[in-house]
Scaffold this motif. Structure first.
Motif, mmCIF file in Angstrom:
data_model
loop_
_atom_site.group_PDB
_atom_site.id
_atom_site.type_symbol
_atom_site.label_atom_id
_atom_site.label_comp_id
_atom_site.label_asym_id
_atom_site.label_seq_id
_atom_site.Cartn_x
_atom_site.Cartn_y
_atom_site.Cartn_z
ATOM 1 N N VAL A 163 3.110 17.803 5.903
ATOM 2 C CA VAL A 163 4.476 17.416 6.256
ATOM 3 C C VAL A 163 4.531 16.861 7.680
ATOM 4 O O VAL A 163 5.229 15.893 7.952
ATOM 5 C CB VAL A 163 5.411 18.634 6.081
ATOM 6 N N THR A 164 3.760 17.475 8.593
ATOM 7 C CA THR A 164 3.772 16.993 9.976
ATOM 8 C C THR A 164 3.257 15.555 10.045
ATOM 9 O O THR A 164 3.825 14.712 10.751
ATOM 10 C CB THR A 164 2.925 17.910 10.875
ATOM 11 N N LEU A 165 2.174 15.275 9.311
ATOM 12 C CA LEU A 165 1.661 13.895 9.318
ATOM 13 C C LEU A 165 2.728 12.933 8.803
ATOM 14 O O LEU A 165 2.968 11.872 9.386
ATOM 15 C CB LEU A 165 0.400 13.794 8.452
ATOM 16 N N GLY A 166 3.384 13.324 7.688
ATOM 17 C CA GLY A 166 4.430 12.464 7.138
ATOM 18 C C GLY A 166 5.575 12.283 8.125
ATOM 19 O O GLY A 166 6.129 11.193 8.277
ATOM 20 N N LEU A 172 0.832 -1.209 0.000
ATOM 21 C CA LEU A 172 0.000 0.000 0.000
ATOM 22 C C LEU A 172 0.866 1.258 0.000
ATOM 23 O O LEU A 172 0.555 2.243 -0.679
ATOM 24 C CB LEU A 172 -0.941 0.001 1.208
ATOM 25 N N TYR A 173 1.979 1.224 0.751
ATOM 26 C CA TYR A 173 2.902 2.366 0.732
ATOM 27 C C TYR A 173 3.353 2.658 -0.696
ATOM 28 O O TYR A 173 3.404 3.809 -1.137
ATOM 29 C CB TYR A 173 4.144 2.041 1.564
ATOM 30 N N VAL A 207 0.573 -2.894 14.710
ATOM 31 C CA VAL A 207 -0.498 -1.891 14.742
ATOM 32 C C VAL A 207 0.093 -0.508 14.486
ATOM 33 O O VAL A 207 -0.435 0.285 13.694
ATOM 34 C CB VAL A 207 -1.246 -1.924 16.094
ATOM 35 N N LEU A 208 1.218 -0.244 15.138
ATOM 36 C CA LEU A 208 1.907 1.036 14.930
ATOM 37 C C LEU A 208 2.293 1.198 13.459
ATOM 38 O O LEU A 208 2.194 2.287 12.887
ATOM 39 C CB LEU A 208 3.158 1.074 15.807
ATOM 40 N N ASN A 209 2.686 0.081 12.859
ATOM 41 C CA ASN A 209 3.060 0.090 11.451
ATOM 42 C C ASN A 209 1.880 0.532 10.587
ATOM 43 O O ASN A 209 2.015 1.385 9.704
ATOM 44 C CB ASN A 209 3.497 -1.333 11.074
ATOM 45 N N ALA A 210 0.702 -0.033 10.873
ATOM 46 C CA ALA A 210 -0.485 0.334 10.104
ATOM 47 C C ALA A 210 -0.838 1.803 10.342
ATOM 48 O O ALA A 210 -1.246 2.517 9.420
ATOM 49 C CB ALA A 210 -1.652 -0.565 10.490
ATOM 50 N N ILE A 211 -0.643 2.263 11.592
ATOM 51 C CA ILE A 211 -0.950 3.671 11.876
ATOM 52 C C ILE A 211 -0.008 4.575 11.083
ATOM 53 O O ILE A 211 -0.429 5.586 10.513
ATOM 54 C CB ILE A 211 -0.861 3.951 13.393
ATOM 55 N N SER A 212 1.273 4.199 10.987
ATOM 56 C CA SER A 212 2.208 4.987 10.176
ATOM 57 C C SER A 212 1.727 5.080 8.746
ATOM 58 O O SER A 212 1.738 6.152 8.127
ATOM 59 C CB SER A 212 3.592 4.330 10.165
ATOM 60 N N LEU A 213 1.307 3.940 8.202
ATOM 61 C CA LEU A 213 0.813 3.940 6.822
ATOM 62 C C LEU A 213 -0.349 4.905 6.672
ATOM 63 O O LEU A 213 -0.385 5.709 5.740
ATOM 64 C CB LEU A 213 0.363 2.530 6.427
ATOM 65 N N TRP A 214 -1.269 4.846 7.617
ATOM 66 C CA TRP A 214 -2.483 5.654 7.466
ATOM 67 C C TRP A 214 -2.220 7.131 7.702
ATOM 68 O O TRP A 214 -2.893 7.974 7.113
ATOM 69 C CB TRP A 214 -3.585 5.119 8.380
ATOM 70 N N LEU A 215 -1.238 7.460 8.533
ATOM 71 C CA LEU A 215 -0.882 8.875 8.687
ATOM 72 C C LEU A 215 -0.249 9.389 7.391
ATOM 73 O O LEU A 215 -0.530 10.509 6.940
ATOM 74 C CB LEU A 215 0.080 9.074 9.859
ATOM 75 N N THR A 216 0.599 8.552 6.777
ATOM 76 C CA THR A 216 1.186 8.949 5.491
ATOM 77 C C THR A 216 0.083 9.161 4.460
ATOM 78 O O THR A 216 0.101 10.139 3.701
ATOM 79 C CB THR A 216 2.151 7.852 4.997
ATOM 80 N N ALA A 217 -0.880 8.228 4.452
ATOM 81 C CA ALA A 217 -1.981 8.349 3.492
ATOM 82 C C ALA A 217 -2.769 9.630 3.744
ATOM 83 O O ALA A 217 -3.172 10.323 2.802
ATOM 84 C CB ALA A 217 -2.894 7.127 3.593
ATOM 85 N N ALA A 218 -2.971 9.978 5.031
ATOM 86 C CA ALA A 218 -3.709 11.201 5.342
ATOM 87 C C ALA A 218 -2.944 12.422 4.835
ATOM 88 O O ALA A 218 -3.539 13.357 4.273
ATOM 89 C CB ALA A 218 -3.943 11.298 6.851
#
Lengths: 694, 208
Positions: free
Chosen positions: A210-213, A77-78, A156-167
């Motif tokens: 940028v902050t989310l990333g 997904l990344y 779970v943290l990994n998935a949260i990282s993905l979703w923050l990047t997506a946001a």
């Protein structure tokens, strides 16, 4: 049109915020381009939603992908995010090149503000939403497989990282449809980005995307570092790890230390803009030079965050396609670590002209030149790896060779820029733009594309079309030289970067040449899409389910392609660096394990998508001063985190019988497959089983 | 590898709960790394404070707005709360009745709340003297740094509350134990940051 619409609900939204309305009122080419870009985002967004609905794939998408905690799916997904964002940023690059080529002695067709938006989004996207997600995706997919683990340390943290990047990426896309993006460049220097000069939504879009990333990357760094330190399979000592894992470790460490400065820089800028603080303002004691320090304390290590994984990729590619062990493994590891440490000592070379003393500039200039030494070591390592090897010019190998030539060239111009007196002369010209593209395109993009071609068969179970791969590769190389070599000339002749219109007619031929190069780069991307399309259609012929199409060395090649959900039916025990490569030559690497056991895997979780969507909504609310949305989003994030901490039923078991069924069907396939010699590894004869001569 | 081997820095569960001890290894190591990156954030804000210290823009100066009395009291409160949290950790490790752990957590929570009340009082005192963050670069840097520590304390207090509820709901299961270990590291980390604030912001600020 410029009055706020329902300010309580929609904040500072006005009808004029929509590019369609602006184009309707003022139908210039400039506005029409903006409206078309917004239109493409809206139409393709709707098209995707309709397609999923028509194909009845919502449930599948939700359970198989969006809520999955499998590091392999998160990695894919990344990379999907990265490719979508690459397409956009590449089109923007072409618009800028076209504008400059056309606008010699006239204003051209893109207005100055719009041009500034283009270079700001191009840079921000290429770094934060192309390079970072792409390499994070690769690291996510490969590192657990390479070290013999079933997942990362904190899924779970990994998935949260993905979703923050997506946001963050979604926020970048939203800025095309609603409002405008920042005009302050990818580095967002105040005081230009302060409220006094830039009261609009643009800098706020930049800050929050940028902050989310940045937060996502900090968490990824923690996750990958812990995974590599604590989850290695028995016998996988640090000095037995594949080089890609080593460079991933260094990148993860850099993320842990270098992303916080970015978070601090954007957070303080946000305090200035939202609450009237005076960190970087002109008045009342603000100090904008402090921002330059904070930003580049992140910005320089960031260069190595995106380049080190590519070094790892090249190491794997060169050694595999030369059928030789990597030359000087230990020196490569030491060089990588040296670069990681030195990367924190050179940030000041990004602003030699800011006015600090000559001695300070000299110290940082010397540090900058020193960092070229370990990098040079690596180039020699790769050359010696090829020496007397059985070199095959496959697509990833061509990328690696093009990288070595081009990167050395860019390194030499880097040495020029490292001299403060010379830097004074070419500072802020296209010379600099040429230099960093000369580093980042071969040093990151080629590496990512080499990895994409090299590991695609592992991820999807079939090889990519070689012919279209080479066409694309050739276009990336030729396009790069045509697009950026002229910029050295232009920069040395004094053409400032980020120029919307050009007065000097002597620049015209060089700008034409650069535009031609940009078009070829666009063709390269198109060829990449064609390659994907052709490969999907011919996937039957190019099937490599057995999983080892290139006679690979590291553990990821020792499992099926695609790997099973649990990666390894039985966790491997290794006794040397190239355990799998050696096992193929000495023992029976495909012998079944003595016994199968139950495997515990994590259940899917909706917590990451909820946090991702809520943080996207909250930051969108902050950009538009829709305070209710911002508060609501933050409450949802908090509630999701607390709720997750109360979930106890987190695991499910894959019974031993199921593990045995999956594993045995793969082992039967390996027994049926015809081994392929290296000479014809890119033909359909390659079924993923390497012919071993020893 | 023996079950009582030290697997991570800080309080280990080895010797009392071998299973959770093994699980804690990467969980606690990961939390240390998180704290390290949080420490980088604080370090940069301290540096920012140092850079901005002379930028008072004709407004209030450190000497005119800082008070030693309340900040010293805050220091004592926070340090004591670290001790009481340590008591909770030891009670958790050695399997005391849940009531004991609850009581120590409650005392820690109370001390944290009193600390926040003191800090709030400090800030409103400063506001009353015209020392608010929009006044100068120095005050921006002060209010960028010290209240961030306060926000961390609030987060820690909410975390303690959640853990008290989880203790009631789940008892001392492995995840509760690991999260109590993490919370402990977090709480002690806030102490260290506060000591840095007290000795680099308040004490030098009060020198004539």
């Amino acid at each position: 049109m410029t009055d706020p619409v329902w300010p309580m609900l929609l904040g500072r939204f006005t009808w004029d915020s929509l590019p369609f309305v602006r184009a309707w009122h003022n139908p210039t080419t400039n506005e029409l381009i903006a409206a078309a870009a917004g239109g493409i985002v809206v139409v393709s967004g709707i098209a995707v939603l309709v397609l999923i609905t028509v194909l009845r794939r919502w449930r599948w998408l939700w359970t198989e992908w969006l809520t999955s905690l499998d590091h392999k799916k998160i990695g894919i997904l990344y990379i999907v995010i990265a490719l979508v964002m690459l397409a956009r940023a590449l089109v923007e690059a072409n618009l800028m090149r076209l504008q400059q080529a056309v606008a010699v002695g006239n204003p051209g067709f893109v207005a100055p503000e719009h041009f500034a938006e283009l270079f700001s989004t191009h840079g921000s996207i290429m770094i934060f939403f192309m390079a970072m997600p792409f390499l994070t995706g690769l690291i996510n997919y490969l590192v657990p497989l390479q070290i013999g683990a079933r997942d990362v340390a904190f899924p779970v943290l990994n998935a949260i990282s993905l979703w923050l990047t997506a946001a963050g990426a979604a926020l970048m896309m939203a800025s095309l449809v609603i409002g405008r993006f920042s005009t302050g460049g990818w580095s967002g220097y105040p005081p230009f980005t302060e409220i006094g000069f830039n009261p609009g939504v643009g800098p706020d879009y930049w800050i929050w995307a940028v902050t989310l990333g940045s937060l996502a990357s900090t968490m990824t760094g923690i996750n990958i570092a812990v995974t590599i330190y604590k989850m290695r399979c028995p016998g996988m000592k640090l000095m037995r790890m594949p080089l890609f894992t080593w460079t991933s470790l260094c990148t993860a460490i850099l993320m842990i230390f270098a992303m916080p400065p970015l978070t601090v820089a954007t957070a303080l800028l946000a305090l200035d803009r939202y609450l009237g603080f005076h960190f970087f303002t002109n008045a009342l004691g603000g100090n904008m030079m402090h921002y330059a320090n904070l930003f580049w304390m992140f910005g320089h290590p960031e260069v190595y965050i995106v380049i080190l994984p590519a070094f790892g990729i090249y190491s794997e590619v060169v050694s595999t396609f030369s059928s030789k062990e990597l030359y000087g493994y230990k020196s490569l590891v030491i060089a990588t670590m040296a670069i990681a440490v030195l990367s924190f000592t050179v940030w000041l070379h990004h602003f030699f002209t800011m006015g600090q003393s000559a001695s300070i500039n000299a110290a940082f200039g010397i540090a900058t030149m020193a960092i070229g030494v370990p990098t040079g070591v690596k180039i020699y390592n790769w050359i010696w790896t090829m020496f007397r090897g059985e070199v095959r010019f496959t697509t990833p190998m061509i990328y690696a060779l093009a990288f070595m030539m081009t990167f050395v060239l860019g390194g030499l111009t880097g040495i020029i820029l490292a001299f403060p007196p010379l830097d004074y002369i070419v500072h802020n010209t296209l010379f600099l733009v040429a230099h960093f593209h000369n580093m980042l395109i071969p040093g990151t993009l080629y590496g990512l594309l080499a990895a994409y071609t090299f590991w695609f068969p592992k991820v999807f179970g079939y090889r990519l079309d070689e012919r279209w791969g080479r066409i694309s590769c050739l276009c990336w190389i030729v396009g790069f030289y045509l697009a950026f070599m002229p910029l050295y000339v232009l920069g040395a002749s004094g053409m400032a970067r980020r120029t919307q219109a050009v007065m000097e007619t002597a620049y015209r031929p060089w700008l034409y040449m650069a535009e031609a190069g940009a078009l070829i780069l666009l063709c390269a991307f198109a060829a990449l899409i064609v390659q994907l399309w052709v490969s999907i259609r011919r996937r039957g012929a190019n099937d490599v389910f057995v999983g080892d199409p290139w006679d690979g060395r590291a553990l990821e090649w020792s499992v099926s392609a695609p790997p099973p959900e649990f990666n390894f039916a039985r966790l491997p025990h290794v006794d040397q660096a190239h355990w799998f490569y050696d096992a193929k030559r000495k023992y029976a690497p495909y012998a079944p394990p003595i016994a199968y056991h139950d495997i515990w895997m994590l259940r899917n979780s909706a917590v990451a998508p909820v946090i991702g969507i809520a943080s996207g909504a909250a930051t969108f609310g902050l950009v538009w001063h829709m305070w209710w949305l911002a508060i609501f989003g933050l409450i949802v994030i908090f509630a999701a985190v607390v709720a997750r901490s109360f979930v106890r039923d987190t695991h499910r078991v894959i019974p031993a019988s199921e593990v045995a069924r999956i594993d045995e069907s793969w082992r039967e396939a390996t027994a049926r497959a015809q081994p392929v010699p290296r000479e014809i590894e890119t033909s359909p004869a390659n079924q993923g089983l390497a012919l071993v001569r020893s | 590898m023996s079950a009582s081997e030290t697997k991570h820095a800080g309080l280990n569960l080895g010797g009392t709960d071998a299973k959770t001890h093994a699980e804690a290894e990467h969980a606690i190591f990961g939390f240390w790394i998180f704290l390290m990156s949080d420490a980088v954030i604080f370090a940069l804000l301290f540096a920012t404070y140092g850079v901005m210290l002379p930028a008072t823009a004709g407004g209030p100066t450190p000497t005119s707005v800082f008070k030693i009395g309340p900040t010293f009291a805050e220091t004592l409160l926070l340090l004591t709360s670290s001790l009481t949290y340590g008591m909770a950790s030891v009670a958790m490790k050695h399997g005391s009745p849940l009531g004991g752990i609850h009581r120590w957590l409650a005392v820690t929570l109370l001390l944290g709340l009193i600390f926040l009340a003191f800090e709030w009082h400090d800030f409103s005192d400063m506001f009353a003297q015209g020392a608010y963050p929009t006044r100068s670069g120095f005050l921006s840097a002060f209010f960028g740094l010290v209240p961030l520590h306060g926000l961390h304390v609030i987060a820690g207090i909410v975390w303690i509350l959640v853990m008290m509820v989880q203790l009631r709901v789940f008892g001392l299961d492995a995840r509760v134990k690991i999260n109590l270990l993490r919370l402990g590291l977090f709480w002690h980390f806030l102490d260290i940051v506060w000591i840095a604030i007290f000795s680099t912001v308040y004490l030098p600020g009060l020198l004539p």
